[in-house]
Design a protein around this motif. Structure first.
Motif, PDB file in Angstrom:
ATOM      1  N   VAL A   1       1.165  -1.501  -0.295  1.00  0.00           N
ATOM      2  CA  VAL A   1       0.032  -0.111   0.625  1.00  0.00           C
ATOM      3  C   VAL A   1       0.902   1.034   0.193  1.00  0.00           C
ATOM      4  CG1 VAL A   1      -1.804   1.143   1.211  1.00  0.00           C
ATOM      5  CG2 VAL A   1      -1.249  -1.831   1.594  1.00  0.00           C
ATOM      6  N   LEU A   2       2.321   1.183   0.461  1.00  0.00           N
ATOM      7  CA  LEU A   2       2.715   2.645   0.718  1.00  0.00           C
ATOM      8  C   LEU A   2       3.753   2.716  -0.770  1.00  0.00           C
ATOM      9  CD1 LEU A   2       4.135   4.656   1.813  1.00  0.00           C
ATOM     10  CD2 LEU A   2       6.519   2.730   2.718  1.00  0.00           C
ATOM     11  N   TYR A   3       3.658   1.784  -1.674  1.00  0.00           N
ATOM     12  CA  TYR A   3       4.192   2.060  -2.710  1.00  0.00           C
ATOM     13  C   TYR A   3       3.271   2.528  -3.800  1.00  0.00           C
ATOM     14  CZ  TYR A   3       6.358   0.433  -7.273  1.00  0.00           C
ATOM     15  OH  TYR A   3       6.831   0.615  -8.147  1.00  0.00           O
ATOM     16  N   LEU A   4       1.609   2.725  -3.666  1.00  0.00           N
ATOM     17  CA  LEU A   4       1.117   2.954  -4.347  1.00  0.00           C
ATOM     18  C   LEU A   4       0.836   4.112  -3.743  1.00  0.00           C
ATOM     19  CD1 LEU A   4      -1.431  -0.092  -4.524  1.00  0.00           C
ATOM     20  CD2 LEU A   4       0.351   0.912  -6.626  1.00  0.00           C
ATOM     21  N   VAL A   5       1.023   4.631  -2.581  1.00  0.00           N
ATOM     22  CA  VAL A   5       0.544   6.194  -1.915  1.00  0.00           C
ATOM     23  C   VAL A   5       1.819   6.801  -2.633  1.00  0.00           C
ATOM     24  CG1 VAL A   5       0.254   7.432   0.395  1.00  0.00           C
ATOM     25  CG2 VAL A   5      -1.126   4.984  -0.144  1.00  0.00           C
ATOM     26  N   LEU A   6       3.166   6.189  -2.142  1.00  0.00           N
ATOM     27  CA  LEU A   6       4.196   6.986  -3.218  1.00  0.00           C
ATOM     28  C   LEU A   6       4.315   7.207  -4.527  1.00  0.00           C
ATOM     29  CD1 LEU A   6       7.162   5.765  -1.074  1.00  0.00           C
ATOM     30  CD2 LEU A   6       5.762   7.560  -0.514  1.00  0.00           C
ATOM     31  N   LYS A   7       3.648   6.258  -5.599  1.00  0.00           N
ATOM     32  CA  LYS A   7       3.244   6.578  -6.808  1.00  0.00           C
ATOM     33  C   LYS A   7       2.031   7.329  -7.274  1.00  0.00           C
ATOM     34  CE  LYS A   7       1.814   3.186  -9.808  1.00  0.00           C
ATOM     35  NZ  LYS A   7       2.126   1.607 -10.210  1.00  0.00           N
ATOM     36  N   ALA A   8       1.448   7.668  -5.956  1.00  0.00           N
ATOM     37  CA  ALA A   8       0.465   8.501  -6.261  1.00  0.00           C
ATOM     38  C   ALA A   8       1.093   9.847  -5.971  1.00  0.00           C
ATOM     39  CB  ALA A   8      -0.980   8.534  -5.203  1.00  0.00           C
ATOM     40  N   PHE A   9       2.057   9.928  -4.558  1.00  0.00           N
ATOM     41  CA  PHE A   9       2.679  11.302  -4.728  1.00  0.00           C
ATOM     42  C   PHE A   9       3.622  11.632  -6.187  1.00  0.00           C
ATOM     43  CE2 PHE A   9       1.697  10.266  -0.243  1.00  0.00           C
ATOM     44  CZ  PHE A   9       0.728  11.315   0.137  1.00  0.00           C
ATOM     45  N   HIS A  10       4.259  10.242  -6.388  1.00  0.00           N
ATOM     46  CA  HIS A  10       4.919  10.319  -7.647  1.00  0.00           C
ATOM     47  C   HIS A  10       3.873  11.381  -9.354  1.00  0.00           C
ATOM     48  CE1 HIS A  10       8.310   9.707 -10.143  1.00  0.00           C
ATOM     49  NE2 HIS A  10       7.710   8.784 -11.302  1.00  0.00           N
ATOM     50  N   VAL A  11       2.975  10.936  -9.118  1.00  0.00           N
ATOM     51  CA  VAL A  11       2.038  11.492 -10.237  1.00  0.00           C
ATOM     52  C   VAL A  11       1.954  12.592 -10.003  1.00  0.00           C
ATOM     53  CG1 VAL A  11      -0.415  11.093 -11.497  1.00  0.00           C
ATOM     54  CG2 VAL A  11       1.116   8.699 -11.162  1.00  0.00           C
ATOM     55  N   THR A  12       1.157  13.206  -9.177  1.00  0.00           N
ATOM     56  CA  THR A  12       1.080  14.428  -8.345  1.00  0.00           C
ATOM     57  C   THR A  12       2.029  15.527  -8.434  1.00  0.00           C
ATOM     58  OG1 THR A  12      -0.730  13.439  -6.570  1.00  0.00           O
ATOM     59  CG2 THR A  12       0.271  16.196  -6.593  1.00  0.00           C
ATOM     60  N   ALA A  13       3.009  15.327  -7.945  1.00  0.00           N
ATOM     61  CA  ALA A  13       4.450  16.031  -8.044  1.00  0.00           C
ATOM     62  C   ALA A  13       4.340  16.048  -9.837  1.00  0.00           C
ATOM     63  CB  ALA A  13       5.816  15.763  -7.207  1.00  0.00           C
ATOM     64  N   LEU A  14       5.551  14.986 -10.448  1.00  0.00           N
ATOM     65  CA  LEU A  14       5.137  15.445 -11.433  1.00  0.00           C
ATOM     66  C   LEU A  14       4.626  16.571 -12.636  1.00  0.00           C
ATOM     67  CD1 LEU A  14       4.170  13.269 -14.279  1.00  0.00           C
ATOM     68  CD2 LEU A  14       4.726  11.746 -12.827  1.00  0.00           C
ATOM     69  N   THR A  15       2.943  16.043 -12.336  1.00  0.00           N
ATOM     70  CA  THR A  15       1.991  16.802 -12.674  1.00  0.00           C
ATOM     71  C   THR A  15       2.298  18.206 -12.536  1.00  0.00           C
ATOM     72  OG1 THR A  15       0.232  14.902 -12.188  1.00  0.00           O
ATOM     73  CG2 THR A  15      -0.837  17.223 -12.610  1.00  0.00           C
ATOM     74  N   VAL A  16       2.578  18.838 -11.311  1.00  0.00           N
ATOM     75  CA  VAL A  16       3.072  19.971 -10.687  1.00  0.00           C
ATOM     76  C   VAL A  16       4.270  20.874 -11.753  1.00  0.00           C
ATOM     77  CG1 VAL A  16       3.628  21.295  -8.757  1.00  0.00           C
ATOM     78  CG2 VAL A  16       1.800  20.116  -8.817  1.00  0.00           C
ATOM     79  N   TRP A  17       4.733  19.461 -11.210  1.00  0.00           N
ATOM     80  CA  TRP A  17       6.180  20.025 -11.980  1.00  0.00           C
ATOM     81  C   TRP A  17       5.997  20.336 -13.636  1.00  0.00           C
ATOM     82  CZ3 TRP A  17      11.153  16.053 -13.681  1.00  0.00           C
ATOM     83  CH2 TRP A  17      12.568  17.106 -13.961  1.00  0.00           C
ATOM     84  N   MET A  18       5.372  19.537 -14.821  1.00  0.00           N
ATOM     85  CA  MET A  18       5.334  19.202 -16.094  1.00  0.00           C
ATOM     86  C   MET A  18       4.398  20.749 -16.614  1.00  0.00           C
ATOM     87  SD  MET A  18       7.111  17.168 -17.269  1.00  0.00           S
ATOM     88  CE  MET A  18       7.989  17.275 -16.172  1.00  0.00           C
ATOM     89  N   ALA A  19       3.623  20.815 -15.105  1.00  0.00           N
ATOM     90  CA  ALA A  19       2.878  22.139 -15.783  1.00  0.00           C
ATOM     91  C   ALA A  19       3.384  23.356 -15.582  1.00  0.00           C
ATOM     92  CB  ALA A  19       1.361  22.254 -14.472  1.00  0.00           C
TER      93      ALA A  19
END
Ligand code: HEM
Length: 141
Positions: A1-19
């Motif tokens: 579960v921790l892996y999936l939570v961190l993956k969700a944060f990875h996707v959130t952070a990359l969305t902000v970075w790419m924006a």
């Protein structure tokens, strides 16, 4: 579960970075009205956004990505190795935005570089490649 939570944060952070990597150079390279200089307040705000929002999002994306890859043993996978090349290019483009925004704040009359104008499109190209590699996970070698 921790892996999936961190993956969700990875996707959130990359969305902000790419924006940030798409919007900031687009606005920085917008030509000023005829006979006018660029507005220093707008330039400073864009520079502030790049340092306070885009850069931390980049660090979070990279940190979380490295953690995920280490945790699941992905470093030997060809999709990740190729993805890391594209990530390196994105990191370089981030440096271009950071450097050019600093220079434009110091010298608002300076013409925007052709490279800065290309950054949003190069970012999109890298992002598309990275998303394909990370989601399809092709076995290339
Ligand atoms: C140091 C750099 C990075 C490393 C080591 C890394 C590593 C990873 C790992 C291990 C995964 C999870 C794969 C899985 O469990 O299915 C992942 C997913 C992903 N990463 Fe990264 N990443 C990095 C940077 C980036 C960047 C810069 C972007 C985009 C600009 C990105 C986009 C994605 C996407 C779209 C996914 C797919 C999420 C999903 O399967 O739902 N990554 N990354």
């Amino acid at each position: 579960v921790l892996y999936l939570v961190l993956k969700a944060f990875h996707v959130t952070a990359l969305t902000v970075w790419m924006a940030g990597m798409i919007v900031v150079p687009l606005l920085l390279t917008r030509p000023p009205a005829p006979g006018r200089e660029r507005d220093p307040t707008t330039l400073a705000a864009l520079r502030g956004f790049a340092t306070r929002v885009t850069s931390p999002a980049m660090l979070a994306t990279l940190g979380l990505g490295l953690w995920l890859a280490q945790d699941a043993g992905w470093f030997r996978a060809s999709w990740l190795q190729l993805k890391l090349v594209l990530v390196l290019i994105l990191t370089g483009l981030h440096g271009v935005v950071a450097g050019q925004s600093r220079r434009l704040v110091a010298e608002p009359g300076m013409p925007a570089s052709a490279l800065l104008r290309a950054v949003p499109w190069l970012t999109l190209a890298c992002l598309a490649g990275i998303a394909l590699l990370a989601i399809v996970k092709p076995g290339l070698w």
